[in-house]
Design a protein around this motif. Sequence first.
Motif, PDB file in Angstrom:
ATOM      1  N   ALA A 188       0.817  -1.216   0.000  1.00 41.56           N
ATOM      2  CA  ALA A 188       0.000   0.000   0.000  1.00 41.56           C
ATOM      3  C   ALA A 188       0.851   1.267   0.000  1.00 41.56           C
ATOM      4  O   ALA A 188       0.538   2.228  -0.711  1.00 41.56           O
ATOM      5  CB  ALA A 188      -0.938   0.004   1.205  1.00 41.56           C
ATOM      6  N   ALA A 189       1.900   1.298   0.802  1.00 43.21           N
ATOM      7  CA  ALA A 189       2.685   2.527   0.976  1.00 43.21           C
ATOM      8  C   ALA A 189       3.207   3.097  -0.345  1.00 43.21           C
ATOM      9  O   ALA A 189       3.015   4.292  -0.622  1.00 43.21           O
ATOM     10  CB  ALA A 189       3.819   2.299   1.974  1.00 43.21           C
ATOM     11  N   PRO A 190       3.838   2.316  -1.205  1.00 42.63           N
ATOM     12  CA  PRO A 190       4.307   2.877  -2.475  1.00 42.63           C
ATOM     13  C   PRO A 190       3.170   3.349  -3.392  1.00 42.63           C
ATOM     14  O   PRO A 190       3.315   4.319  -4.121  1.00 42.63           O
ATOM     15  CB  PRO A 190       5.076   1.722  -3.135  1.00 42.63           C
ATOM     16  N   ARG A 191       2.013   2.673  -3.325  1.00 42.85           N
ATOM     17  CA  ARG A 191       0.871   3.093  -4.151  1.00 42.85           C
ATOM     18  C   ARG A 191       0.353   4.456  -3.713  1.00 42.85           C
ATOM     19  O   ARG A 191       0.061   5.323  -4.526  1.00 42.85           O
ATOM     20  CB  ARG A 191      -0.285   2.081  -4.074  1.00 42.85           C
ATOM     21  N   PHE A 192       0.210   4.624  -2.385  1.00 47.17           N
ATOM     22  CA  PHE A 192      -0.244   5.917  -1.864  1.00 47.17           C
ATOM     23  C   PHE A 192       0.760   7.005  -2.236  1.00 47.17           C
ATOM     24  O   PHE A 192       0.369   8.099  -2.651  1.00 47.17           O
ATOM     25  CB  PHE A 192      -0.429   5.854  -0.346  1.00 47.17           C
ATOM     26  N   ALA A 193       2.044   6.708  -2.071  1.00 45.19           N
ATOM     27  CA  ALA A 193       3.088   7.691  -2.401  1.00 45.19           C
ATOM     28  C   ALA A 193       3.072   8.021  -3.893  1.00 45.19           C
ATOM     29  O   ALA A 193       3.247   9.182  -4.278  1.00 45.19           O
ATOM     30  CB  ALA A 193       4.458   7.166  -1.982  1.00 45.19           C
ATOM     31  N   ALA A 194       2.856   7.026  -4.742  1.00 42.34           N
ATOM     32  CA  ALA A 194       2.812   7.260  -6.188  1.00 42.34           C
ATOM     33  C   ALA A 194       1.662   8.193  -6.565  1.00 42.34           C
ATOM     34  O   ALA A 194       1.744   8.893  -7.576  1.00 42.34           O
ATOM     35  CB  ALA A 194       2.683   5.936  -6.937  1.00 42.34           C
ATOM     36  N   GLU A 195       0.623   8.216  -5.755  1.00 46.42           N
ATOM     37  CA  GLU A 195      -0.511   9.113  -5.999  1.00 46.42           C
ATOM     38  C   GLU A 195      -0.323  10.466  -5.320  1.00 46.42           C
ATOM     39  O   GLU A 195      -1.241  11.283  -5.281  1.00 46.42           O
ATOM     40  CB  GLU A 195      -1.810   8.460  -5.528  1.00 46.42           C
ATOM     41  N   GLY A 196       0.866  10.693  -4.718  1.00 45.06           N
ATOM     42  CA  GLY A 196       1.193  12.004  -4.169  1.00 45.06           C
ATOM     43  C   GLY A 196       1.082  12.148  -2.671  1.00 45.06           C
ATOM     44  O   GLY A 196       1.360  13.211  -2.126  1.00 45.06           O
ATOM     45  N   ALA A 197       0.664  11.100  -1.977  1.00 48.69           N
ATOM     46  CA  ALA A 197       0.525  11.192  -0.515  1.00 48.69           C
ATOM     47  C   ALA A 197       1.886  11.196   0.167  1.00 48.69           C
ATOM     48  O   ALA A 197       2.837  10.581  -0.308  1.00 48.69           O
ATOM     49  CB  ALA A 197      -0.308  10.035   0.019  1.00 48.69           C
ATOM     50  N   LEU A 198       1.962  11.878   1.283  1.00 52.18           N
ATOM     51  CA  LEU A 198       3.109  11.791   2.175  1.00 52.18           C
ATOM     52  C   LEU A 198       2.773  10.631   3.108  1.00 52.18           C
ATOM     53  O   LEU A 198       1.805  10.697   3.865  1.00 52.18           O
ATOM     54  CB  LEU A 198       3.295  13.080   2.974  1.00 52.18           C
ATOM     55  N   VAL A 199       3.535   9.570   3.035  1.00 48.19           N
ATOM     56  CA  VAL A 199       3.264   8.360   3.797  1.00 48.19           C
ATOM     57  C   VAL A 199       4.018   8.388   5.118  1.00 48.19           C
ATOM     58  O   VAL A 199       5.223   8.604   5.142  1.00 48.19           O
ATOM     59  CB  VAL A 199       3.673   7.098   2.988  1.00 48.19           C
ATOM     60  N   VAL A 200       3.285   8.190   6.216  1.00 50.36           N
ATOM     61  CA  VAL A 200       3.902   8.030   7.526  1.00 50.36           C
ATOM     62  C   VAL A 200       3.686   6.568   7.900  1.00 50.36           C
ATOM     63  O   VAL A 200       2.572   6.144   8.190  1.00 50.36           O
ATOM     64  CB  VAL A 200       3.291   8.966   8.585  1.00 50.36           C
ATOM     65  N   GLY A 201       4.783   5.806   7.811  1.00 52.58           N
ATOM     66  CA  GLY A 201       4.702   4.380   8.064  1.00 52.58           C
ATOM     67  C   GLY A 201       5.262   4.012   9.417  1.00 52.58           C
ATOM     68  O   GLY A 201       5.748   4.860  10.169  1.00 52.58           O
ATOM     69  N   GLY A 202       5.191   2.748   9.697  1.00 49.53           N
ATOM     70  CA  GLY A 202       5.755   2.247  10.939  1.00 49.53           C
ATOM     71  C   GLY A 202       5.543   0.758  11.058  1.00 49.53           C
ATOM     72  O   GLY A 202       4.622   0.199  10.466  1.00 49.53           O
ATOM     73  N   ASP A 203       6.416   0.137  11.810  1.00 49.29           N
ATOM     74  CA  ASP A 203       6.329  -1.302  12.020  1.00 49.29           C
ATOM     75  C   ASP A 203       7.268  -1.663  13.153  1.00 49.29           C
ATOM     76  O   ASP A 203       8.256  -0.968  13.399  1.00 49.29           O
ATOM     77  CB  ASP A 203       6.738  -2.050  10.748  1.00 49.29           C
ATOM     78  N   LEU A 204       6.978  -2.756  13.813  1.00 47.60           N
ATOM     79  CA  LEU A 204       7.878  -3.265  14.840  1.00 47.60           C
ATOM     80  C   LEU A 204       9.203  -3.695  14.210  1.00 47.60           C
ATOM     81  O   LEU A 204      10.258  -3.581  14.819  1.00 47.60           O
ATOM     82  CB  LEU A 204       7.216  -4.445  15.564  1.00 47.60           C
ATOM     83  N   LEU A 205       9.136  -4.143  12.960  1.00 42.65           N
ATOM     84  CA  LEU A 205      10.331  -4.506  12.195  1.00 42.65           C
ATOM     85  C   LEU A 205      10.844  -3.230  11.525  1.00 42.65           C
ATOM     86  O   LEU A 205      10.686  -3.011  10.321  1.00 42.65           O
ATOM     87  CB  LEU A 205       9.990  -5.576  11.156  1.00 42.65           C
ATOM     88  N   HIS A 206      11.427  -2.379  12.325  1.00 45.85           N
ATOM     89  CA  HIS A 206      11.764  -1.017  11.909  1.00 45.85           C
ATOM     90  C   HIS A 206      12.680  -0.969  10.684  1.00 45.85           C
ATOM     91  O   HIS A 206      12.428  -0.192   9.753  1.00 45.85           O
ATOM     92  CB  HIS A 206      12.392  -0.251  13.075  1.00 45.85           C
ATOM     93  N   GLU A 207      13.730  -1.753  10.660  1.00 43.86           N
ATOM     94  CA  GLU A 207      14.663  -1.692   9.530  1.00 43.86           C
ATOM     95  C   GLU A 207      13.989  -2.073   8.216  1.00 43.86           C
ATOM     96  O   GLU A 207      14.283  -1.484   7.176  1.00 43.86           O
ATOM     97  CB  GLU A 207      15.894  -2.563   9.791  1.00 43.86           C
ATOM     98  N   GLU A 208      13.079  -3.025   8.250  1.00 43.15           N
ATOM     99  CA  GLU A 208      12.356  -3.399   7.036  1.00 43.15           C
ATOM    100  C   GLU A 208      11.390  -2.286   6.615  1.00 43.15           C
ATOM    101  O   GLU A 208      11.203  -2.029   5.422  1.00 43.15           O
ATOM    102  CB  GLU A 208      11.618  -4.717   7.243  1.00 43.15           C
ATOM    103  N   ALA A 209      10.788  -1.610   7.591  1.00 40.64           N
ATOM    104  CA  ALA A 209       9.915  -0.476   7.280  1.00 40.64           C
ATOM    105  C   ALA A 209      10.723   0.671   6.671  1.00 40.64           C
ATOM    106  O   ALA A 209      10.259   1.349   5.747  1.00 40.64           O
ATOM    107  CB  ALA A 209       9.182  -0.013   8.533  1.00 40.64           C
TER     108      ALA A 209
END
Length: 126
Positions: free
Chosen positions: A22-43
């Motif tokens: 989802a994150a790259p799709r939202f970004a491709a449409e111009g959104a500023l993505v604020v992500g996060g995950d317990l697996l921080h390095e992979e995020a």
Amino acid sequence: MKRLESKVALIPGTARGRGTAAAPRFAAEGALVVGGDLLHEEAVETQRLIAREGGTALTPGPLDITDGDAVRTWVEEAADAFDGVDIVCADAGAVRFGPVDSRPHDDSAFILRAGLDSVRLTVRAA
């Protein structure tokens, strides 16, 4: 103009699975993505992928989507930094694999918290 230009999108679970898709799709449409995950390095790697493709993403730190305080802090920091949040893509979850007859109850409880509580906590905080 892209459909999500200048919108702030919260996407938990950006290390793997649906969040990583989802994150790259939202970004491709111009959104500023604020992500996060317990697996921080992979995020952070998802954040780098978005940057290489010309999008904008931030991954402030490890995010435990089953921890109400952590989720609330994540949402508040994003809202404060960007004057609000426009989109919540609360589809994060987690699994722990193993034989059903030997898997501890804590694993099942974790899977339920990650799949259900994470949505409630994220939407409620936003």
